[in-house]
Design a protein around this motif. Structure first.
Motif, short mmCIF file in Angstrom:
data_model
loop_
_atom_site.label_atom_id
_atom_site.label_comp_id
_atom_site.label_asym_id
_atom_site.label_seq_id
_atom_site.Cartn_x
_atom_site.Cartn_y
_atom_site.Cartn_z
N VAL A 1 44.39 61.21 38.22
CA VAL A 1 43.75 59.77 38.24
C VAL A 1 44.15 59.36 39.27
O VAL A 1 45.57 59.10 39.88
CB VAL A 1 44.01 58.43 37.18
CG1 VAL A 1 44.02 57.16 37.18
CG2 VAL A 1 44.46 59.35 35.68
N LEU A 2 42.88 58.87 39.68
CA LEU A 2 42.90 58.40 41.14
C LEU A 2 41.85 57.46 42.06
O LEU A 2 40.61 57.32 41.48
CB LEU A 2 42.44 59.89 43.21
CG LEU A 2 43.58 60.72 42.99
CD1 LEU A 2 42.74 61.88 44.13
CD2 LEU A 2 44.87 60.28 43.31
N LEU A 3 42.26 56.76 42.36
CA LEU A 3 41.38 54.42 42.43
C LEU A 3 40.56 55.63 43.19
O LEU A 3 39.17 54.96 42.94
CB LEU A 3 42.29 54.05 43.15
CG LEU A 3 43.45 53.59 42.55
CD1 LEU A 3 44.00 52.36 43.24
CD2 LEU A 3 42.97 52.97 40.92
N THR A 4 40.12 56.01 44.10
CA THR A 4 39.10 56.83 44.90
C THR A 4 37.98 57.35 44.10
O THR A 4 36.81 57.50 44.88
CB THR A 4 39.52 57.30 46.35
OG1 THR A 4 40.27 58.73 45.65
CG2 THR A 4 40.79 56.34 47.52
N GLU A 5 38.50 57.48 43.08
CA GLU A 5 37.79 59.00 42.00
C GLU A 5 37.38 57.82 40.99
O GLU A 5 36.18 58.78 40.28
CB GLU A 5 38.40 60.18 42.50
CG GLU A 5 38.89 60.86 43.05
CD GLU A 5 37.60 61.32 43.95
OE1 GLU A 5 36.87 61.51 44.13
OE2 GLU A 5 38.16 61.31 45.15
N LEU A 6 37.71 56.91 40.62
CA LEU A 6 36.44 56.63 39.50
C LEU A 6 35.16 55.41 39.93
O LEU A 6 34.56 55.26 38.93
CB LEU A 6 37.33 55.50 39.56
CG LEU A 6 39.13 55.62 38.99
CD1 LEU A 6 40.36 54.19 38.90
CD2 LEU A 6 38.95 56.29 38.22
N GLY A 7 34.42 55.94 41.11
CA GLY A 7 33.28 55.29 41.46
C GLY A 7 33.07 54.51 41.59
O GLY A 7 33.90 53.46 41.69
N ASP A 8 32.28 53.81 41.91
CA ASP A 8 31.75 52.79 42.54
C ASP A 8 30.29 52.00 41.77
O ASP A 8 29.14 52.16 42.27
CB ASP A 8 31.41 51.97 44.15
CG ASP A 8 30.91 51.40 45.06
OD1 ASP A 8 31.27 50.25 44.31
OD2 ASP A 8 30.66 51.29 45.82
N PRO A 9 30.02 51.14 40.93
CA PRO A 9 31.66 50.42 40.45
C PRO A 9 32.67 51.24 39.93
O PRO A 9 32.05 52.38 39.14
CB PRO A 9 31.36 49.35 39.90
CG PRO A 9 29.74 49.70 39.06
CD PRO A 9 29.46 50.59 40.03
N PRO A 10 34.38 51.36 39.64
CA PRO A 10 34.89 52.31 39.13
C PRO A 10 34.40 51.49 37.74
O PRO A 10 34.69 50.64 37.06
CB PRO A 10 36.14 51.33 39.58
CG PRO A 10 36.06 49.48 40.24
CD PRO A 10 34.79 50.27 40.34
N GLN A 11 34.90 53.11 37.33
CA GLN A 11 35.07 53.62 36.09
C GLN A 11 35.76 54.17 34.99
O GLN A 11 36.45 54.98 35.16
CB GLN A 11 33.67 54.89 35.23
CG GLN A 11 32.78 54.26 35.67
CD GLN A 11 31.25 55.08 35.18
OE1 GLN A 11 31.27 55.84 35.27
NE2 GLN A 11 30.15 54.98 35.94
N ALA A 12 36.68 52.92 34.71
CA ALA A 12 38.69 52.68 34.50
C ALA A 12 38.70 53.05 33.26
O ALA A 12 40.09 53.04 33.40
CB ALA A 12 39.13 51.72 35.71
N GLY A 13 37.79 52.92 32.26
CA GLY A 13 38.07 52.26 30.87
C GLY A 13 39.66 53.90 30.36
O GLY A 13 40.62 53.81 29.67
N PHE A 14 38.62 55.17 30.33
CA PHE A 14 39.37 56.04 29.86
C PHE A 14 40.72 56.19 30.96
O PHE A 14 41.61 56.58 30.05
CB PHE A 14 38.61 57.39 29.53
CG PHE A 14 37.94 57.53 29.11
CD1 PHE A 14 38.29 56.20 27.23
CD2 PHE A 14 36.19 57.34 29.21
CE1 PHE A 14 36.93 57.24 26.70
CE2 PHE A 14 36.04 57.61 28.54
CZ PHE A 14 35.60 57.38 26.58
N ALA A 15 40.29 56.23 32.29
CA ALA A 15 42.04 56.30 33.10
C ALA A 15 42.91 55.42 32.54
O ALA A 15 44.34 55.63 32.18
CB ALA A 15 41.35 56.34 34.58
N VAL A 16 42.33 54.32 32.44
CA VAL A 16 43.63 52.79 31.85
C VAL A 16 44.01 53.24 30.37
O VAL A 16 45.20 53.49 30.48
CB VAL A 16 43.14 51.26 32.08
CG1 VAL A 16 43.71 50.88 30.97
CG2 VAL A 16 42.07 51.15 33.00
#
Length: 470
Positions: free
Chosen positions: A326-341
């Motif tokens: 899980v990298l912050l720079t790979e979560l997209g713009d805007p970040p799609q962080a649901g499954f990562a969290v």
């Protein structure tokens, strides 16, 4: 006298003869000397001739040797020309391979770090060239990938540090805003305060997700919390909360999540519900079912949205299982962080989650809580009036005139706690009716929060358990 005369005559006669003899002897000696000189000159001439012959043979040998050397030099020149041609070809091939490495192989290898299915091309010429060249190219590619990984880790660590500090400060401010709103609600009867409180909760959930991604503590602690109340609390953190239908199938109504995992479970559920409402039509339902098994409990969330492609399901499964980085720079713009969290919380606190196609056509998410994270609350402690009660199981009832049993559904159990009075729906709006409606809704919200038994954490008070409506 005669003798003397004879002697004198003989002397006179012998004188010329003697002179002649002497002259002949001298001539003979001269001839011998000349002959000796001639022999010497002949010998010298023979020696010179021999020397000349030797020099001629030496010259001939030298000429032959020079001819051989010239032939060898010509052969070497042709070989050098062939070597130069081969070297030029190898140099051109190496230049092409280096260009291919810089423009094709290294970018593809960098892309493959984030998308493993991306093919990484090999050398242009796998049959020609030398092993040393291919080894050098592979070494350069490996070094470039390592440099990309090191730079990516450094950049991600810097981003996490910055995000962690910002999320901590924003989270503290939002918790202070929540406390202030709770104080204002006790003295001011304005329905807009509840809407403001709800927006604050939505913002706080977003900040909590960022805090989890950055490696920070979620920021809240709770006592053991009933699982049904956690589901309702997670529902209250989602913008589309009105579309979520929660059904409680627990055998034990007081089944609760241990304090150490209560808030992480609530955050994970809120992220799952947020995804379900965000990727489904606003007029469709999101169905939540709370189940109790022999080795733990399950929370099953089904939406009727657009679903996910197989590769998206695989990526989501890797994030939830902790197999993908899980990298912050790979979560997209805007970040799609649901499954990562959710994946980070699952790995840290010991529960699990997986996604699959839903029978409703969307996505089904199954949150599994193992038995070591579950407990039972104190029987004397009241349950929240807003939490759904377990559905009573149907029992077979036999009729006298029927050969086969028939089932009759019993009505659900009525909650024992005092529920907040329903809001009136008058035909017209008056200040007294508005004040009455607001007071009833406010009292119900405060009753739900009081029943949640929240305790303040290191960074502020706990989140409310009841459903909050704008």
């Amino acid at each position: 006298m005669i003798v003397l005369a004879l002697l004198a005559g003989a002397a006179l006669t012998a004188g010329p003869l003697l002179w002649s003899a002497r002259r002949a002897a001298h001539t003979a000696r001269a001839a011998e000397q000349r002959a000796a000189d001639a022999e010497q000159r002949c010998a010298a001439a023979e020696r010179r001739a021999a020397d000349a012959d030797n020099r001629a043979r030496t010259a001939t040998a030298r000429a032959d040797d020079a001819e051989d050397r010239a032939h060898g030099a010509d052969t070497e020149a042709r070989a050098a020309e062939a070597h130069r041609t081969v070297a030029d070809a190898r140099y051109a091939a190496a230049v092409r391979e280096l260009g291919h490495l810089a423009h094709e192989r290294i970018p593809a290898a960098a892309t493959a770090l984030n998308h493993p299915r991306t093919p990484v091309p090999g050398p242009l010429d796998t049959t020609g060239g030398t092993d040393e060249l291919h080894h050098a190219l592979d070494t350069a590619l490996t070094a470039a990938v390592r440099a990309v990984l090191a730079e990516r880790e450094r950049t991600d660590a810097a981003a996490r540090a910055a995000l962690r500090g910002a999320a901590s400060k924003i989270q503290a401010l939002l918790i202070q805003v929540r406390s202030l709103l709770e104080e204002i609600q006790l003295s001011v009867d304005d329905p807009r305060l509840l809407a403001l409180d709800f927006r604050n909760e939505l913002t706080l959930r977003r900040v909590q997700s960022l805090a989890v991604l950055s490696g920070a503590w979620p920021g809240m602690t709770r006592e053991d919390s009933p699982l049904a109340e956690l589901c309702v609390g997670a529902q209250s953190r989602v913008a589309g909360y009105a579309r979520i239908e929660i059904t409680n199938h627990l055998r034990e109504p007081r089944l609760a999540v241990a304090a150490r995992a209560a808030e992480p479970v609530a955050i994970a559920l809120a992220e799952i519900l947020g995804n379900a409402t965000a990727y489904s039509h606003p007029e469709t339902r999101v169905v939540v079912s709370i189940e109790q098994g022999s080795a733990g409990a399950l929370v099953v969330v089904d939406d009727m949205g657009v679903g996910m492609e197989p590769d998206q399901l695989e990526r989501a499964g890797d994030l939830l299982d902790g197999q993908a980085e899980v990298l912050l720079t790979e979560l997209g713009d805007p970040p799609q962080a649901g499954f990562a969290v959710v994946g980070l919380l699952c790995r840290q606190f010991g529960f699990g989650c997986r996604v699959e196609p839903s029978p409703y056509g969307g996505v089904r998410a199954i949150l599994r809580l193992p038995a070591d994270l579950l407990t039972l609350t104190d029987p004397a402690a009241p349950l929240s009036a807003l939490a759904p009660r377990p559905i009573t199981q149907t029992t077979p009832v036999f009729d006298a005139g029927d050969a086969l049993p028939t089932r009759k559904r019993r009505s659900p159990r009525v909650p024992q706690q005092d529920a907040p009075s329903p809001l009136p729906s008058p035909a017209g709006s008056t200040p007294d009716r508005a004040r009455s409606a607001w007071s009833a809704l406010q009292s119900g919200t405060l009753a739900g929060r009081s029943a949640a038994h929240t305790s303040p954490g290191p960074e502020g008070p706990a989140a409310p358990e009841g459903v909050e409506t704008p």
